[in-house]
Design a protein around this motif. Structure first.
Motif, PDB file in Angstrom:
ATOM      1  N   VAL A 147       5.931   5.390  -6.384  1.00 37.78           N
ATOM      2  CA  VAL A 147       6.634   4.182  -5.929  1.00 37.78           C
ATOM      3  C   VAL A 147       6.011   3.495  -4.803  1.00 37.78           C
ATOM      4  O   VAL A 147       5.439   2.093  -4.601  1.00 37.78           O
ATOM      5  N   LEU A 148       5.308   4.217  -4.053  1.00 37.58           N
ATOM      6  CA  LEU A 148       4.370   3.627  -2.963  1.00 37.58           C
ATOM      7  C   LEU A 148       3.117   3.314  -3.442  1.00 37.58           C
ATOM      8  O   LEU A 148       2.883   2.153  -2.902  1.00 37.58           O
ATOM      9  N   GLY A 149       2.429   3.889  -4.379  1.00 36.02           N
ATOM     10  CA  GLY A 149       1.263   3.475  -4.997  1.00 36.02           C
ATOM     11  C   GLY A 149       1.324   2.058  -5.731  1.00 36.02           C
ATOM     12  O   GLY A 149       0.359   1.199  -5.403  1.00 36.02           O
ATOM     13  N   ASP A 178       1.637  -4.786   5.687  1.00 29.54           N
ATOM     14  CA  ASP A 178       2.236  -4.280   4.887  1.00 29.54           C
ATOM     15  C   ASP A 178       1.288  -3.254   4.099  1.00 29.54           C
ATOM     16  O   ASP A 178       1.947  -2.202   3.791  1.00 29.54           O
ATOM     17  N   GLY A 179       0.097  -3.418   4.422  1.00 27.95           N
ATOM     18  CA  GLY A 179      -0.808  -2.356   3.578  1.00 27.95           C
ATOM     19  C   GLY A 179      -0.759  -1.267   4.592  1.00 27.95           C
ATOM     20  O   GLY A 179      -0.836  -0.114   4.016  1.00 27.95           O
ATOM     21  N   ILE A 180      -0.717  -1.496   5.998  1.00 32.44           N
ATOM     22  CA  ILE A 180      -0.725  -0.346   6.836  1.00 32.44           C
ATOM     23  C   ILE A 180       0.522   0.459   6.637  1.00 32.44           C
ATOM     24  O   ILE A 180       0.234   1.743   6.710  1.00 32.44           O
ATOM     25  N   VAL A 181       1.580  -0.134   6.382  1.00 29.56           N
ATOM     26  CA  VAL A 181       2.923   0.567   6.342  1.00 29.56           C
ATOM     27  C   VAL A 181       2.605   1.475   5.070  1.00 29.56           C
ATOM     28  O   VAL A 181       3.116   2.598   5.118  1.00 29.56           O
ATOM     29  N   HIS A 182       2.214   0.686   3.961  1.00 29.64           N
ATOM     30  CA  HIS A 182       2.307   1.531   2.714  1.00 29.64           C
ATOM     31  C   HIS A 182       1.299   2.679   2.964  1.00 29.64           C
ATOM     32  O   HIS A 182       1.427   3.965   2.164  1.00 29.64           O
ATOM     33  N   GLY A 183       0.198   2.544   3.497  1.00 25.84           N
ATOM     34  CA  GLY A 183      -0.909   3.541   3.680  1.00 25.84           C
ATOM     35  C   GLY A 183      -0.372   4.843   4.422  1.00 25.84           C
ATOM     36  O   GLY A 183      -0.564   6.041   4.164  1.00 25.84           O
TER      37      GLY A 183
END
Length: 229
Positions: free
Chosen positions: A70-72, A26-31
């Motif tokens: 929204v992403l952050g 999930d962190g990679i996707v957000h990054g």
């Protein structure tokens, strides 16, 4: 915490904690989403300000800012420990930011279509619904759960009301990217609701990132690329 552990279900948590692998994914996707938003957003705002769309710049700043917000916020919320007090605060902000982002995405297109009575009315409708959703999510999120998904989708697909105007003003590529982004978001909701599926949250956010990227490219195309051609 074991991957099969069960936690009390609340409006800000699910019935099970995510595994470390799920959190990393999930962190990679957000990054990736944040990197795309920063890179393409910077190109969009720079060219719009100095070359192609100075009149639409305030709307574009609002749009890019809402995308990064929204992403952050989503990244911070999803990686925040479950037993942290900050989790509930971030949950309110995360869910409210979605409404801001949807309305922010529409704003450049509404500005592009011009200040006709219909477009002004649609803009008031979109922003009114989004602000109402934001207030409900900030003030009484526990009383506004799955109903918010319906409102998210309702606001998101309200753009069909201005489809004829968009078809007349947008380059074909921009229009198809816009539609493809909306379909991508909608399909992603399936994974958001499919809570028993491993990596369902990362998959949901993957669809969000792809949908947001398609819309960002659509805005870049109609505000910059097509005007430089």
């Amino acid at each position: 915490m074991p991957s099969d552990a069960v936690i009390a279900r609340t409006w800000w948590t699910r019935g099970r904690p995510f595994t470390l692998a799920e959190l990393v994914a999930d962190g990679i996707v957000h990054g990736v989403g944040i990197l795309v938003a920063v890179a393409l957003g910077a190109v969009l705002l720079t060219f719009a300000a100095y070359e192609t769309a100075p009149d639409e710049l305030p709307a574009l700043v609002l749009y890019v800012g809402s995308l990064l917000a929204v992403l952050g916020i989503s990244l911070a919320f999803n990686l925040c420990p479950i037993d942290s007090r900050a989790k509930r605060t971030l949950a309110r902000l995360d869910q409210a930011a979605i409404f801001l982002f949807i309305a922010g995405t529409y704003t450049p297109f509404l500005v592009l279509l011009g200040a006709t009575p219909f477009n002004i009315g649609l803009g008031v409708l979109i922003w009114g619904a989004a602000l109402t959703g934001m207030l409900l999510k900030l003030l009484v999120p526990q009383r506004f759960g799955r109903g918010a998904i319906i409102l998210y989708l309702g606001i998101g697909w309200s753009g069909v009301l201005m489809l004829q105007g968009l078809a007349a003003h947008l380059p074909p590529v921009s229009l198809w990217l816009l539609v493809a982004g909306g379909v991508t978001y909608s399909v992603g909701v399936i994974f958001h609701l499919w809570e028993k599926l491993t990596f369902h949250n990362a998959l949901w956010h993957g669809f969000v990132v792809v949908g947001a990227s398609l819309h960002l490219i659509a805005v870049l195309d109609c505000m910059v690329l097509s005007r430089l051609a």
